[in-house]
Motif scaffolding. Structure first.
Motif, PDB file in Angstrom:
ATOM      1  N   ILE A   1       1.200  20.489   2.115  1.00 12.91           N
ATOM      2  CA  ILE A   1       1.366  19.160   1.534  1.00 12.91           C
ATOM      3  C   ILE A   1       2.841  18.801   1.645  1.00 12.91           C
ATOM      4  O   ILE A   1       3.691  19.497   1.104  1.00 12.91           O
ATOM      5  N   THR A   2       3.151  17.737   2.377  1.00 14.89           N
ATOM      6  CA  THR A   2       4.539  17.361   2.618  1.00 14.89           C
ATOM      7  C   THR A   2       4.675  15.852   2.752  1.00 14.89           C
ATOM      8  O   THR A   2       3.721  15.162   3.106  1.00 14.89           O
TER       9      THR A   2
ATOM     10  N   ILE B   1       5.484  19.310  13.217  1.00 18.36           N
ATOM     11  CA  ILE B   1       5.644  20.703  13.633  1.00 18.36           C
ATOM     12  C   ILE B   1       4.409  21.507  13.223  1.00 18.36           C
ATOM     13  O   ILE B   1       3.895  22.318  13.994  1.00 18.36           O
ATOM     14  N   ALA B   2       3.929  21.278  11.999  1.00 26.05           N
ATOM     15  CA  ALA B   2       2.723  21.964  11.525  1.00 26.05           C
ATOM     16  C   ALA B   2       1.533  21.639  12.428  1.00 26.05           C
ATOM     17  O   ALA B   2       0.753  22.525  12.794  1.00 26.05           O
TER      18      ALA B   2
ATOM     19  N   LEU C   1      -0.291  14.479   4.039  1.00 25.63           N
ATOM     20  CA  LEU C   1       0.932  13.751   3.723  1.00 25.63           C
ATOM     21  C   LEU C   1       0.895  13.352   2.253  1.00 25.63           C
ATOM     22  O   LEU C   1      -0.056  12.733   1.795  1.00 25.63           O
ATOM     23  N   ALA C   2       1.920  13.720   1.509  1.00 28.76           N
ATOM     24  CA  ALA C   2       1.950  13.495   0.062  1.00 28.76           C
ATOM     25  C   ALA C   2       1.785  12.024  -0.269  1.00 28.76           C
ATOM     26  O   ALA C   2       1.153  11.665  -1.263  1.00 28.76           O
ATOM     27  N   ARG C   3       2.340  11.165   0.587  1.00 31.07           N
ATOM     28  CA  ARG C   3       2.238   9.732   0.288  1.00 31.07           C
ATOM     29  C   ARG C   3       0.793   9.235   0.363  1.00 31.07           C
ATOM     30  O   ARG C   3       0.447   8.236  -0.252  1.00 31.07           O
TER      31      ARG C   3
ATOM     32  N   LYS D   1      -3.819   7.025  -2.655  1.00 34.52           N
ATOM     33  CA  LYS D   1      -5.160   7.081  -3.242  1.00 34.52           C
ATOM     34  C   LYS D   1      -5.103   6.779  -4.737  1.00 34.52           C
ATOM     35  O   LYS D   1      -5.946   6.074  -5.281  1.00 34.52           O
ATOM     36  N   LYS D   2      -4.080   7.354  -5.406  1.00 34.58           N
ATOM     37  CA  LYS D   2      -3.919   7.078  -6.834  1.00 34.58           C
ATOM     38  C   LYS D   2      -3.614   5.609  -7.060  1.00 34.58           C
ATOM     39  O   LYS D   2      -4.123   4.984  -7.991  1.00 34.58           O
TER      40      LYS D   2
END
Length: 210
Positions: A46-47, A55-56, A65-67, A72-73
């Motif tokens: 989670i980034t 890269i992952a 993606l954290a955003r 969603k929230k």
């Protein structure tokens, strides 16, 4: 991070230290994730860092993606407060500046720090022309464009693009998206000078042979 810190007895969150293989924290993280993934564990990163996510992806590591979680929230909240819909949509359409893990602001000077041996993975453009490295570092200014090159498992070339929009802030860049290249012919169609396309061709063919 707040929830993790408040979980005193590690009931929901467990902090793990990993073997250090580099002076770059992100490279240590990727090393750990690859190691755990090879052991058959279901690893998800989670980034909010686009470069780290790319890269992952190149190593086949799942990520969120954290955003997207934040969005969603936000969407749930918008469904309850319909009167704020128009204002929120306008805000979401504004491109936000982001941090780049390979860029550092030091004494009001913005630097691109390239890990040793990865010089060919980055091309920095100043008004379309290639900037030269000085001991693996490049001084960045507002308006510069960064091309980060990746090879996917399927033999494709991914060009992630960023633009420096604020050289005096840690959140210095905007994500311009990416191009996927599958042939030399596609490289010739890119909107760059011949010298830039030559660098991209070199990276593409070099890794094809590897």
């Amino acid at each position: 991070m707040k929830l993790c810190a408040e979980d005193y007895n590690s009931v929901k969150f467990k902090v793990i230290t990993s073997e250090e293989v580099s002076s770059y924290p992100d490279e240590n993280l990727i090393y750990y994730l690859r190691k755990e993934s090879k052991q058959g564990k279901n690893i998800i990163l989670i980034t909010d860092d686009n470069a780290l996510a790319c890269i992952a992806k190149g190593y086949g590591i799942k990520y969120i993606l954290a955003r997207e979680l934040d969005n969603k929230k936000t969407n749930k909240h918008l469904n309850r407060v319909k009167s704020n819909n128009k204002t929120t949509k306008k805000e979401n359409n504004i491109k936000k500046n982001i941090n780049l893990e390979f860029v550092r602001l030091m004494k009001d000077v913005l630097y691109l720090f390239v890990p040793t041996g990865k010089e060919d993975s980055f091309i920095v453009l100043d008004k379309g022309e290639i900037k030269s490295y000085i001991a693996n570092n490049i001084i960045l200014k507002t308006g510069d464009e960064i091309l980060q090159l990746f090879n996917t498992k399927k033999g494709k070339l991914k060009i992630q693009k960023f633009k420096i929009t604020d050289a005096l802030s840690p959140k210095c860049a905007q994500d311009l998206g990416f191009d996927i290249i599958t042939s030399i012919e596609q490289i010739e169609e890119l909107p760059y000078t011949n010298s830039v396309k030559s660098r991209i061709r070199y990276f593409y063919t070099l890794n094809k042979k590897a």
